[in-house]
Design a protein around this motif. Structure first.
Motif, short mmCIF file in Angstrom:
data_model
loop_
_atom_site.label_atom_id
_atom_site.label_comp_id
_atom_site.label_asym_id
_atom_site.label_seq_id
_atom_site.Cartn_x
_atom_site.Cartn_y
_atom_site.Cartn_z
N THR A 53 2.55 -2.58 4.10
CA THR A 53 3.73 -1.69 4.89
C THR A 53 3.73 -0.23 4.66
N GLN A 54 4.39 0.57 5.52
CA GLN A 54 4.37 1.85 5.20
C GLN A 54 5.06 2.34 3.89
N ASN A 55 5.94 1.42 3.45
CA ASN A 55 6.50 2.07 2.20
C ASN A 55 5.39 1.82 1.18
N GLN A 56 4.77 0.66 0.98
CA GLN A 56 3.52 0.40 0.13
C GLN A 56 2.61 1.62 0.02
N LEU A 57 2.17 1.71 1.19
CA LEU A 57 0.98 2.94 1.38
C LEU A 57 1.57 4.33 0.91
N GLY A 58 3.00 4.59 1.00
CA GLY A 58 3.60 5.74 0.49
C GLY A 58 3.61 5.61 -0.81
N LYS A 59 3.84 4.75 -1.64
CA LYS A 59 3.83 4.45 -3.01
C LYS A 59 2.58 4.56 -3.61
N MET A 60 1.65 4.01 -2.95
CA MET A 60 0.26 3.78 -3.36
C MET A 60 -0.40 5.51 -3.55
N LEU A 61 -0.11 6.07 -2.54
CA LEU A 61 -0.82 7.42 -2.27
C LEU A 61 0.24 8.61 -2.84
N ASN A 62 1.41 8.18 -3.35
CA ASN A 62 2.38 9.32 -3.86
C ASN A 62 2.79 10.03 -2.46
N LYS A 63 3.15 9.65 -1.45
CA LYS A 63 3.53 10.33 -0.23
C LYS A 63 4.75 9.93 0.28
N ASP A 64 5.42 10.99 0.75
CA ASP A 64 6.77 10.76 1.49
C ASP A 64 6.73 9.78 2.82
N LYS A 65 7.85 9.10 3.19
CA LYS A 65 7.85 8.26 4.61
C LYS A 65 7.24 9.22 5.76
N THR A 66 7.75 10.44 5.83
CA THR A 66 7.31 11.22 6.86
C THR A 66 5.75 11.77 6.82
N ASN A 67 5.17 11.97 5.90
CA ASN A 67 3.70 12.15 5.72
C ASN A 67 2.98 10.45 6.07
N ILE A 68 3.31 9.58 5.77
CA ILE A 68 2.88 8.35 5.85
C ILE A 68 2.90 8.10 7.53
N THR A 69 4.26 8.28 7.93
CA THR A 69 4.46 8.02 9.50
C THR A 69 3.49 9.07 10.05
N ARG A 70 3.29 10.15 9.92
CA ARG A 70 2.28 11.10 10.60
C ARG A 70 1.20 10.58 10.57
N MET A 71 0.62 10.14 9.42
CA MET A 71 -0.89 9.83 9.24
C MET A 71 -1.08 8.69 9.93
#
Length: 145
Positions: A53-71
């Motif tokens: 999930t986008q949330n899992q990616l965010g936690k694994m990479l220590n990135k906020d939701k906006t950064n994950i959505t952009r990437m």
């Protein structure tokens, strides 16, 4: 004002300089694949476990939701991934590799493996374990502020 240490003796400066060297090197290696280093991190996680999930990616990479959505949006435009809403919960978006994204792994993973060999050259298993322990400790110190 007088510094307590010389500029080059601050551990944060040493870490920053090392990060710049590492990022520049991997960026040059990923350029032929049209992947930015941060995009590659998402791809590596998906090559390891597709359907995060986008949330899992965010936690694994220590990135906020906006950064994950952009990437992920950028990777989707390159047709390397697809984002799908999870039927059980429409608020959850799962990220899957496309066949193009899966195929890219066959080219990029060997580059990442070679990069890791270069970075870890002449470091023993014990030294790598100690480095991991120390970097984790530094991260916790900063996060506890």
């Amino acid at each position: 004002m007088v510094l307590n240490l010389r500029f080059q003796d601050y551990i944060s400066i040493k870490l920053h300089k090392t990060d710049l060297v590492l990022t520049s090197f991997i960026k040059s290696k990923l350029e032929p694949f049209n992947l930015a280093p941060e995009q590659n991190l998402i791809m590596m996680l998906l090559w390891e476990q597709d359907g995060l999930t986008q949330n899992q990616l965010g936690k694994m990479l220590n990135k906020d939701k906006t950064n994950i959505t952009r990437m992920t949006s950028s990777l989707e435009k390159k047709e390397l991934i697809k984002r799908l809403q999870w039927p059980q919960d429409k608020r959850v978006t799962k990220i899957y590799l496309t066949s193009k994204g899966s195929d890219l792994g066959n080219q990029v993973i060997p580059v990442a493996e070679q990069f890791n060999k270069v970075v870890c050259k002449d470091l023993s298993g014990e030294e790598l374990a100690e480095l991991d322990r120390l970097l984790t400790k530094i991260s916790r110190n900063v996060q506890s502020i």
